[in-house]
Design a protein around this motif. Structure first.
Motif, PDB file in Angstrom:
ATOM      1  N   ASN A  57       0.823  -1.212   0.000  1.00 36.68           N
ATOM      2  CA  ASN A  57       0.000   0.000   0.000  1.00 36.68           C
ATOM      3  C   ASN A  57       0.856   1.260   0.000  1.00 36.68           C
ATOM      4  O   ASN A  57       0.483   2.270  -0.590  1.00 36.68           O
ATOM      5  CB  ASN A  57      -0.937   0.021   1.207  1.00 36.68           C
ATOM      6  N   ARG A  61       0.558   4.109  -2.811  1.00 35.13           N
ATOM      7  CA  ARG A  61       0.304   5.485  -2.357  1.00 35.13           C
ATOM      8  C   ARG A  61       1.348   6.445  -2.919  1.00 35.13           C
ATOM      9  O   ARG A  61       1.027   7.555  -3.343  1.00 35.13           O
ATOM     10  CB  ARG A  61       0.299   5.518  -0.826  1.00 35.13           C
ATOM     11  N   TYR A  66      -2.597   7.904  -3.468  1.00 30.12           N
ATOM     12  CA  TYR A  66      -3.519   7.261  -2.528  1.00 30.12           C
ATOM     13  C   TYR A  66      -3.392   5.755  -2.734  1.00 30.12           C
ATOM     14  O   TYR A  66      -2.809   5.302  -3.716  1.00 30.12           O
ATOM     15  CB  TYR A  66      -4.971   7.710  -2.746  1.00 30.12           C
ATOM     16  N   SER A  67      -3.945   5.000  -1.819  1.00 27.84           N
ATOM     17  CA  SER A  67      -3.921   3.552  -1.959  1.00 27.84           C
ATOM     18  C   SER A  67      -5.349   3.028  -2.022  1.00 27.84           C
ATOM     19  O   SER A  67      -6.067   3.024  -1.022  1.00 27.84           O
ATOM     20  CB  SER A  67      -3.183   2.894  -0.789  1.00 27.84           C
ATOM     21  N   SER A  68      -5.757   2.585  -3.205  1.00 24.85           N
ATOM     22  CA  SER A  68      -7.100   2.017  -3.372  1.00 24.85           C
ATOM     23  C   SER A  68      -7.256   0.760  -2.517  1.00 24.85           C
ATOM     24  O   SER A  68      -8.326   0.509  -1.951  1.00 24.85           O
ATOM     25  CB  SER A  68      -7.367   1.699  -4.843  1.00 24.85           C
ATOM     26  N   TRP A  70      -5.727   0.103   0.371  1.00 24.68           N
ATOM     27  CA  TRP A  70      -5.883   0.471   1.778  1.00 24.68           C
ATOM     28  C   TRP A  70      -7.272   1.030   2.049  1.00 24.68           C
ATOM     29  O   TRP A  70      -7.898   0.705   3.061  1.00 24.68           O
ATOM     30  CB  TRP A  70      -4.818   1.479   2.190  1.00 24.68           C
ATOM     31  N   LEU A  71      -7.792   1.869   1.166  1.00 22.56           N
ATOM     32  CA  LEU A  71      -9.130   2.429   1.365  1.00 22.56           C
ATOM     33  C   LEU A  71     -10.165   1.309   1.436  1.00 22.56           C
ATOM     34  O   LEU A  71     -11.092   1.362   2.257  1.00 22.56           O
ATOM     35  CB  LEU A  71      -9.468   3.415   0.246  1.00 22.56           C
ATOM     36  N   HIS A  72      -9.992   0.297   0.619  1.00 20.33           N
ATOM     37  CA  HIS A  72     -10.878  -0.863   0.645  1.00 20.33           C
ATOM     38  C   HIS A  72     -10.695  -1.640   1.952  1.00 20.33           C
ATOM     39  O   HIS A  72     -11.662  -1.977   2.631  1.00 20.33           O
ATOM     40  CB  HIS A  72     -10.564  -1.759  -0.563  1.00 20.33           C
ATOM     41  N   LYS A  74      -9.281  -0.889   5.036  1.00 26.57           N
ATOM     42  CA  LYS A  74      -9.612  -0.281   6.329  1.00 26.57           C
ATOM     43  C   LYS A  74     -11.108  -0.157   6.554  1.00 26.57           C
ATOM     44  O   LYS A  74     -11.563  -0.118   7.692  1.00 26.57           O
ATOM     45  CB  LYS A  74      -8.950   1.085   6.480  1.00 26.57           C
ATOM     46  N   GLY A  75     -11.871  -0.099   5.475  1.00 26.07           N
ATOM     47  CA  GLY A  75     -13.321   0.005   5.612  1.00 26.07           C
ATOM     48  C   GLY A  75     -14.019  -1.309   5.865  1.00 26.07           C
ATOM     49  O   GLY A  75     -15.225  -1.335   6.076  1.00 26.07           O
ATOM     50  N   GLU A  82      -8.528   3.221  11.697  1.00 28.60           N
ATOM     51  CA  GLU A  82      -9.162   4.064  10.699  1.00 28.60           C
ATOM     52  C   GLU A  82     -10.623   3.684  10.452  1.00 28.60           C
ATOM     53  O   GLU A  82     -11.421   4.517  10.040  1.00 28.60           O
ATOM     54  CB  GLU A  82      -8.376   4.005   9.376  1.00 28.60           C
ATOM     55  N   TYR A  83     -10.986   2.443  10.723  1.00 30.95           N
ATOM     56  CA  TYR A  83     -12.375   1.993  10.600  1.00 30.95           C
ATOM     57  C   TYR A  83     -13.266   2.780  11.564  1.00 30.95           C
ATOM     58  O   TYR A  83     -14.436   3.012  11.282  1.00 30.95           O
ATOM     59  CB  TYR A  83     -12.448   0.488  10.920  1.00 30.95           C
TER      60      TYR A  83
END
Length: 181
Positions: A57, A61, A66-68, A70-72, A74-75, A82-83
């Motif tokens: 990631n 980034r 950005y890191s697609s 990581w965004l996926h 952490k959610g 970050e969640y």
């Protein structure tokens, strides 16, 4: 070749987390940890940016801004601080919400496992605390979550893995189980 290496890294990380979670009694979390890493959104990025010494990631980034992946990730994984970032009901600013204890413990074990996975023979029980200390001023954490995470990281650094896992299993998670009854 990168895909195979990335898969081996994921598998080793999941094994380390599973072993740690099982030692403290978090069996379901140990089994379910990081399943999203096998989704195309995360896995393909991991293969492309695989380096072996740090998270792919970071490389994504650096290249994309950005890191697609990581965004996926952490959610979908409650063991990531970050969640738990949301808007405060008091002032409307972004703030860290209090994490349930079992997810703080999984986050703690995740940090140990990541350090072991990337540092290999250079790992010591002080490694996760040292890594945390480098970035802690940037973390958006609820005060209670921060206190617990730092307590566990310091206990690990000072007393070792066996002692901190015993404390988690017999004191920290036992309190949580008794509160539920």
């Amino acid at each position: 070749m990168k895909a195979w290496q990335h898969l081996k890294t994921i598998q080793n990380h999941k094994r380390l987390v599973r072993e740690g979670c099982f030692k403290v009694g978090l069996y379901r979390q140990g089994i379910m940890h990081d399943w999203s890493k096998y989704t195309p959104t995360e896995f393909l990025v991991g293969c492309k940016y695989y380096q072996g010494t740090k998270s792919p990631n970071s490389a994504e980034r650096q290249e994309r801004g950005y890191s697609s992946s990581w965004l996926h990730h952490k959610g979908r994984n409650k063991h990531h601080l970050e969640y738990w970032i949301d808007y405060s009901g008091e002032n409307g600013y972004m703030t860290g919400m209090r994490m349930p204890v079992n997810y703080v413990v999984e986050m703690f074990i995740d940090r140990i496992s990541a350090a072991k996975n990337y540092q290999k023979e250079l790992y010591t029980d002080k490694s996760p605390l040292a890594y945390y200390e480098k970035g802690k001023d940037r973390y958006i954490l609820h005060d209670d979550t921060r206190k617990l995470l730092e307590k566990l990281l310091r206990m690990l650094a000072d007393k070792g893995e066996d002692t901190v896992f015993f404390y988690i299993r017999t004191r920290l998670l036992r309190k949580k189980r008794k509160a539920k009854q």
